[in-house]
Scaffold this active site. Sequence first.
Site, PDB file in Angstrom:
ATOM      1  N   SER A 124       0.849  -1.196   0.000  1.00  0.00           N
ATOM      2  CA  SER A 124       0.000   0.000   0.000  1.00  0.00           C
ATOM      3  C   SER A 124       0.879   1.237   0.000  1.00  0.00           C
ATOM      4  O   SER A 124       1.991   1.232   0.561  1.00  0.00           O
ATOM      5  CB  SER A 124      -0.856  -0.016   1.268  1.00  0.00           C
ATOM      6  N   TYR A 149      -2.216  -1.230  10.857  1.00  0.00           N
ATOM      7  CA  TYR A 149      -2.418  -1.777   9.502  1.00  0.00           C
ATOM      8  C   TYR A 149      -1.233  -1.396   8.603  1.00  0.00           C
ATOM      9  O   TYR A 149      -0.628  -2.251   7.952  1.00  0.00           O
ATOM     10  CB  TYR A 149      -3.733  -1.255   8.896  1.00  0.00           C
ATOM     11  N   LYS A 153       1.950  -3.735   6.824  1.00  0.00           N
ATOM     12  CA  LYS A 153       2.357  -3.778   5.410  1.00  0.00           C
ATOM     13  C   LYS A 153       3.850  -3.504   5.282  1.00  0.00           C
ATOM     14  O   LYS A 153       4.548  -4.157   4.513  1.00  0.00           O
ATOM     15  CB  LYS A 153       1.562  -2.750   4.594  1.00  0.00           C
TER      16      LYS A 153
HETATM   17  P1  NAD Z   1     -10.851  -7.448   0.874  1.00  0.00           P
HETATM   18  O1  NAD Z   1     -11.091  -7.468   2.333  1.00  0.00           O
HETATM   19  O2  NAD Z   1     -12.000  -7.248  -0.041  1.00  0.00           O
HETATM   20  O3  NAD Z   1     -10.078  -8.766   0.423  1.00  0.00           O
HETATM   21  C1  NAD Z   1      -9.229  -9.486   1.282  1.00  0.00           C
HETATM   22  C2  NAD Z   1      -9.663 -10.938   1.237  1.00  0.00           C
HETATM   23  O4  NAD Z   1      -8.813 -11.710   2.074  1.00  0.00           O
HETATM   24  C3  NAD Z   1     -11.091 -11.132   1.739  1.00  0.00           C
HETATM   25  O5  NAD Z   1     -11.801 -11.927   0.815  1.00  0.00           O
HETATM   26  C4  NAD Z   1     -10.909 -11.863   3.079  1.00  0.00           C
HETATM   27  O6  NAD Z   1     -12.001 -12.724   3.350  1.00  0.00           O
HETATM   28  C5  NAD Z   1      -9.606 -12.585   2.855  1.00  0.00           C
HETATM   29  N1  NAD Z   1      -8.826 -12.887   4.056  1.00  0.00           N
HETATM   30  C6  NAD Z   1      -8.510 -12.030   5.074  1.00  0.00           C
HETATM   31  N2  NAD Z   1      -7.734 -12.659   5.970  1.00  0.00           N
HETATM   32  C7  NAD Z   1      -7.546 -13.920   5.509  1.00  0.00           C
HETATM   33  C8  NAD Z   1      -6.839 -15.040   5.994  1.00  0.00           C
HETATM   34  N3  NAD Z   1      -6.153 -14.992   7.149  1.00  0.00           N
HETATM   35  N4  NAD Z   1      -6.862 -16.186   5.270  1.00  0.00           N
HETATM   36  C9  NAD Z   1      -7.553 -16.250   4.099  1.00  0.00           C
HETATM   37  N5  NAD Z   1      -8.247 -15.226   3.611  1.00  0.00           N
HETATM   38  C10 NAD Z   1      -8.241 -14.073   4.300  1.00  0.00           C
HETATM   39  O7  NAD Z   1      -9.733  -6.326   0.599  1.00  0.00           O
HETATM   40  P2  NAD Z   1      -9.170  -5.743  -0.763  1.00  0.00           P
HETATM   41  O8  NAD Z   1      -9.548  -4.325  -0.833  1.00  0.00           O
HETATM   42  O9  NAD Z   1      -9.495  -6.647  -1.883  1.00  0.00           O
HETATM   43  O10 NAD Z   1      -7.622  -5.795  -0.428  1.00  0.00           O
HETATM   44  C11 NAD Z   1      -6.782  -6.874  -0.864  1.00  0.00           C
HETATM   45  C12 NAD Z   1      -5.389  -6.630  -0.329  1.00  0.00           C
HETATM   46  O11 NAD Z   1      -4.910  -5.382  -0.811  1.00  0.00           O
HETATM   47  C13 NAD Z   1      -5.282  -6.570   1.194  1.00  0.00           C
HETATM   48  O12 NAD Z   1      -4.083  -7.185   1.583  1.00  0.00           O
HETATM   49  C14 NAD Z   1      -5.229  -5.077   1.476  1.00  0.00           C
HETATM   50  O13 NAD Z   1      -4.556  -4.786   2.661  1.00  0.00           O
HETATM   51  C15 NAD Z   1      -4.464  -4.573   0.257  1.00  0.00           C
HETATM   52  N6  NAD Z   1      -4.729  -3.160  -0.021  1.00  0.00           N
HETATM   53  C16 NAD Z   1      -6.014  -2.751  -0.206  1.00  0.00           C
HETATM   54  C17 NAD Z   1      -6.270  -1.412  -0.458  1.00  0.00           C
HETATM   55  C18 NAD Z   1      -7.684  -0.926  -0.625  1.00  0.00           C
HETATM   56  O14 NAD Z   1      -7.925   0.269  -0.511  1.00  0.00           O
HETATM   57  N7  NAD Z   1      -8.663  -1.770  -0.946  1.00  0.00           N
HETATM   58  C19 NAD Z   1      -5.216  -0.487  -0.524  1.00  0.00           C
HETATM   59  C20 NAD Z   1      -3.919  -0.957  -0.367  1.00  0.00           C
HETATM   60  C21 NAD Z   1      -3.674  -2.310  -0.108  1.00  0.00           C
HETATM   61  C1  UD1 Z   2      -6.882   4.732   3.721  1.00  0.00           C
HETATM   62  C2  UD1 Z   2      -5.862   4.321   4.742  1.00  0.00           C
HETATM   63  C3  UD1 Z   2      -4.715   3.628   4.072  1.00  0.00           C
HETATM   64  C4  UD1 Z   2      -5.220   2.480   3.234  1.00  0.00           C
HETATM   65  C5  UD1 Z   2      -6.242   3.017   2.240  1.00  0.00           C
HETATM   66  C6  UD1 Z   2      -6.835   1.934   1.415  1.00  0.00           C
HETATM   67  C7  UD1 Z   2      -6.033   5.978   6.555  1.00  0.00           C
HETATM   68  C8  UD1 Z   2      -5.331   7.054   7.311  1.00  0.00           C
HETATM   69  N1  UD1 Z   2      -5.388   5.467   5.506  1.00  0.00           N
HETATM   70  O1  UD1 Z   2      -6.283   5.650   2.834  1.00  0.00           O
HETATM   71  O2  UD1 Z   2      -3.836   3.131   5.051  1.00  0.00           O
HETATM   72  O3  UD1 Z   2      -4.153   1.868   2.539  1.00  0.00           O
HETATM   73  O4  UD1 Z   2      -7.299   3.639   2.969  1.00  0.00           O
HETATM   74  O5  UD1 Z   2      -7.634   1.092   2.194  1.00  0.00           O
HETATM   75  O6  UD1 Z   2      -7.124   5.587   6.893  1.00  0.00           O
HETATM   76  N2  UD1 Z   2     -12.624  10.849   3.318  1.00  0.00           N
HETATM   77  C9  UD1 Z   2     -13.658  11.696   3.663  1.00  0.00           C
HETATM   78  N3  UD1 Z   2     -14.800  11.132   4.158  1.00  0.00           N
HETATM   79  C10 UD1 Z   2     -14.972   9.782   4.316  1.00  0.00           C
HETATM   80  C11 UD1 Z   2     -13.901   8.930   3.949  1.00  0.00           C
HETATM   81  C12 UD1 Z   2     -12.735   9.506   3.471  1.00  0.00           C
HETATM   82  O7  UD1 Z   2     -13.556  12.902   3.538  1.00  0.00           O
HETATM   83  O8  UD1 Z   2     -16.033   9.336   4.781  1.00  0.00           O
HETATM   84  C13 UD1 Z   2     -11.407  11.451   2.737  1.00  0.00           C
HETATM   85  C14 UD1 Z   2     -10.140  11.170   3.520  1.00  0.00           C
HETATM   86  O9  UD1 Z   2      -9.916  12.145   4.493  1.00  0.00           O
HETATM   87  C15 UD1 Z   2      -9.100  11.183   2.394  1.00  0.00           C
HETATM   88  C16 UD1 Z   2      -9.858  10.647   1.182  1.00  0.00           C
HETATM   89  O10 UD1 Z   2     -11.243  10.846   1.466  1.00  0.00           O
HETATM   90  O11 UD1 Z   2      -8.716  12.506   2.106  1.00  0.00           O
HETATM   91  C17 UD1 Z   2      -9.629   9.168   0.930  1.00  0.00           C
HETATM   92  O12 UD1 Z   2      -9.888   8.444   2.136  1.00  0.00           O
HETATM   93  P1  UD1 Z   2      -9.895   6.857   2.180  1.00  0.00           P
HETATM   94  O13 UD1 Z   2     -10.734   6.326   1.079  1.00  0.00           O
HETATM   95  O14 UD1 Z   2     -10.227   6.431   3.567  1.00  0.00           O
HETATM   96  O15 UD1 Z   2      -8.393   6.458   1.816  1.00  0.00           O
HETATM   97  P2  UD1 Z   2      -7.025   6.976   2.486  1.00  0.00           P
HETATM   98  O16 UD1 Z   2      -7.248   7.701   3.748  1.00  0.00           O
HETATM   99  O17 UD1 Z   2      -6.236   7.650   1.429  1.00  0.00           O
END
Ligand code: NAD
Ligand code: UD1
Length: 339
Positions: A124, A149, A153
Amino acid sequence: MTLLITGGAGYIGSHTVLELLSTGHDVLVLDNLSNSSRESLARVAALTGRTPGFVQGDVRDRTLLDRLFTQHDISGVVHFAGLKAVGESVREPLRYYDNNVTGTLTLCQAMMAADVHRLVFSSSATVYGDPASTPISEACPTGQPTNPYGRSKLMVEQILQDLAAADPRWSIALLRYFNPAGAHASGRIGEDPRGTPNNLLPYISQVAVGRLAQVSVFGGDYPTPDGTGIRDYIHVVDLALGHLAALDYLQRHPGLQAWNLGTGTGYSVLDMIHAFEAACGHAIAYTIAPRRAGDIAACWADPGKAARDLGWRAQRGLAQMMADTWRWQSGNPDGYPGD
Ligand code: NAD
Ligand code: UD1
């Protein structure tokens, strides 16, 4: 040859499984369904005409992993499985470190025992902490994430760096996602957060569909043009395609590489609300609220390294991201059935 996709039933995982199946790969999903539904994969099967293998289980279960590596001819792993809610990680740090760090350690140990050394890891942009300047390139030092979190990572990145340094057989991609958003163009799969969404776009779309009353804009006094926070929102299908490009690269290049997966363009919270209004055709209620603890003002990627190394660039812009999100949310106002 099969690719093992941990967390493949989740948001980014299901979109990646769809693209892998569509391009002829065989896929085995391991997911404990702690934050997802089997329905996502049923829909992926309907959309692609191919059914991914599925095992409900935990990535920390070494016995299960050993069995999967023995029973299937696995050539590489995409490791999505993990927990991702920042606030929850502050309240339950041990659960986050166990899932995200122990989960990855157990997976790598099982891979090593099975002689499988190709790994794509979901990292991330949070590993950069509060960046000194934007856009952020991979040459920028990693910073100090503000929550467990983010630290989980960063810890996994460090573990994987040590692993690649110790054993040249490994080829590892650290994919640093910026802000994943959007849904598949069919509107059949998308983001389905449990409970009240933490992230901006699911929150906006649930307001649009009438599930939530109004968006709280966290901070109107940031040093940005409209005072609201700026992020690099990347379409989830572009993100999924980045994984295919990384898998392909790793087949030819041993060692470890980190790549930013972002678009290179930042949008403010108000930009996002207004773009969503254009997609859904009605106003989104919002109010300016205090800043959220731990948030940074602005963050967007320099995506140049992924373009150079992987030949990958995000293709889908903001309007398409919003249209696809609206198609998904309006067609599935309560998410997947049976959650
Ligand atoms: P998500 O929660 O939709 O997907 C994660 C999946 O992993 C889920 O289906 C959950 O059931 C499964 N899971 C969790 N723990 C597990 C375990 N111990 N064993 C087996 N399965 C397990 O999330 P996502 O948004 O698809 O994110 C996928 C990955 O990307 C995650 O590692 C997350 O941290 C990373 N990531 C997501 C974002 C985001 O904003 N969505 C941003 C940066 C990184
Ligand atoms: C967040 C996490 C980051 C994670 C990422 C993806 C924090 C501090 N960071 O990023 O670690 O990798 O999600 O899961 O939480 N916002 C609003 N109102 C809302 C929600 C968000 O104004 O209800 C704003 C936030 O202040 C930010 C932007 O929208 O400026 C994006 O927020 P969000 O979607 O939560 O992502 P990040 O904070 O960038």
